[in-house]
Design a protein around this motif. Structure first.
Motif, mmCIF file in Angstrom:
data_model
loop_
_atom_site.group_PDB
_atom_site.id
_atom_site.type_symbol
_atom_site.label_atom_id
_atom_site.label_comp_id
_atom_site.label_asym_id
_atom_site.label_seq_id
_atom_site.Cartn_x
_atom_site.Cartn_y
_atom_site.Cartn_z
ATOM 1 N N PRO A 139 11.555 1.380 6.632
ATOM 2 C CA PRO A 139 11.451 0.562 7.855
ATOM 3 C C PRO A 139 10.661 -0.730 7.647
ATOM 4 C CG PRO A 139 10.999 2.859 8.372
ATOM 5 C CD PRO A 139 11.069 2.750 6.893
ATOM 6 N N LEU A 140 9.581 -0.678 6.873
ATOM 7 C CA LEU A 140 8.801 -1.901 6.622
ATOM 8 C C LEU A 140 9.614 -2.906 5.816
ATOM 9 C CD1 LEU A 140 5.281 -0.417 5.824
ATOM 10 C CD2 LEU A 140 5.995 -1.590 7.908
ATOM 11 N N ARG A 141 10.324 -2.408 4.811
ATOM 12 C CA ARG A 141 11.169 -3.305 4.018
ATOM 13 C C ARG A 141 12.272 -3.898 4.897
ATOM 14 N NH1 ARG A 141 12.419 -0.224 -0.473
ATOM 15 N NH2 ARG A 141 10.453 -0.882 -1.359
ATOM 16 N N VAL A 172 7.408 9.546 2.997
ATOM 17 C CA VAL A 172 6.742 8.235 2.942
ATOM 18 C C VAL A 172 7.786 7.135 2.775
ATOM 19 C CG1 VAL A 172 5.206 6.786 1.553
ATOM 20 C CG2 VAL A 172 4.522 9.112 2.134
ATOM 21 N N ILE A 173 8.751 7.378 1.912
ATOM 22 C CA ILE A 173 9.788 6.370 1.693
ATOM 23 C C ILE A 173 10.631 6.188 2.956
ATOM 24 C CG2 ILE A 173 11.943 5.907 0.446
ATOM 25 C CD1 ILE A 173 10.551 7.133 -2.034
ATOM 26 N N ASN A 174 11.077 7.304 3.549
ATOM 27 C CA ASN A 174 11.966 7.233 4.713
ATOM 28 C C ASN A 174 11.270 6.741 5.977
ATOM 29 O OD1 ASN A 174 14.087 8.161 3.170
ATOM 30 N ND2 ASN A 174 13.821 10.280 3.780
ATOM 31 N N ARG A 204 0.836 -1.212 0.000
ATOM 32 C CA ARG A 204 0.000 0.000 0.000
ATOM 33 C C ARG A 204 0.871 1.263 0.000
ATOM 34 N NH1 ARG A 204 -2.650 -3.529 -1.179
ATOM 35 N NH2 ARG A 204 -4.551 -4.327 -0.271
ATOM 36 N N ALA A 205 1.973 1.248 0.733
ATOM 37 C CA ALA A 205 2.879 2.394 0.754
ATOM 38 C C ALA A 205 3.486 2.614 -0.635
ATOM 39 C CB ALA A 205 3.969 2.199 1.795
ATOM 40 N N GLY A 206 3.812 1.522 -1.324
ATOM 41 C CA GLY A 206 4.313 1.631 -2.697
ATOM 42 C C GLY A 206 3.268 2.218 -3.623
ATOM 43 N N GLU A 207 2.017 1.781 -3.458
ATOM 44 C CA GLU A 207 0.930 2.332 -4.270
ATOM 45 C C GLU A 207 0.761 3.820 -3.990
ATOM 46 O OE1 GLU A 207 -2.466 -0.028 -3.259
ATOM 47 O OE2 GLU A 207 -1.700 -1.810 -4.280
ATOM 48 N N TYR A 208 0.887 4.193 -2.705
ATOM 49 C CA TYR A 208 0.765 5.598 -2.326
ATOM 50 C C TYR A 208 1.880 6.430 -2.955
ATOM 51 C CZ TYR A 208 0.135 9.714 0.641
ATOM 52 O OH TYR A 208 -0.069 10.981 1.098
#
Length: 180
Positions: free
Chosen positions: A110-112, A103-105, A45-49
């Motif tokens: 962290p999720l990855r 969003v990336i940082n 979802r973060a990637g989609e965002y």
């Protein structure tokens, strides 16, 4: 008669390696698998965002280009000062890029990291399976050692072999435990 240290180790294994302990281990494995699925979904979802932010930035740039083209092609010259409009769009572009980087940082990396870390949640199943195998092997080797009796040369050799097997398995368990 078994050495006091070996007997103590055997009793410790029997106290900790119980059906309740095994069930708790399976419950932790289920929770870790669920957490891994949840983190994977959040990462997706973060990637989609991030992709949506990039698409919004591209749409903003297209709007900026169209608006500036319309203002410049107005009959009689531009009715508004273009410097202020261009500056406003530039500031919006900077804000878009900052939001994407945050969003990336703050989310994606962290999720990855949770999923990619060799000691992270993705490795829980592998480590629990290794623990179960080593624990079972240790119990078997220690049981074999404690069950041996006799004073002959073959009995001494069998006890020495069983003891070294138990100790090697204990070292493997220690290695598995240190990788947690």
């Amino acid at each position: 008669m078994a050495a006091p240290g070996v007997l103590f180790a055997w009793e410790s294994v029997l106290r900790t390696d119980t059906p309740t302990h095994r069930e708790n281990l399976r419950a932790v494995m289920r929770e870790a698998a669920e957490l891994e699925r949840t983190v994977s979904s959040a990462l997706q979802r973060a990637g989609e965002y991030c992709r949506a932010l990039e698409a919004a930035a591209a749409a903003r740039r297209a709007l900026q280009s169209s608006l500036l083209e319309a203002v410049e092609s107005a009959p009689g010259g531009p009715p508004v000062a273009l410097g202020g409009v261009a500056s406003a769009f530039e500031q919006m572009g900077v804000a878009d890029e900052m939001q994407r980087q945050q969003v990336i940082n703050l989310l994606v990396d962290p999720l990855r990291g949770l999923l990619d870390n060799p000691k992270g949640i993705s490795s829980c199943g592998r480590l629990c399976a290794a623990y179960g195998t080593v624990s079972s092997d240790f119990s078997d080797a220690l049981g074999e050692y404690l069950s041996l009796e006799g004073d002959g040369a073959s009995a001494v050799a069998a006890r020495a072999h069983a003891k070294s097997t138990a100790m090697a398995t204990a070292k493997m368990a220690s290695a598995v435990g240190s990788s947690l």
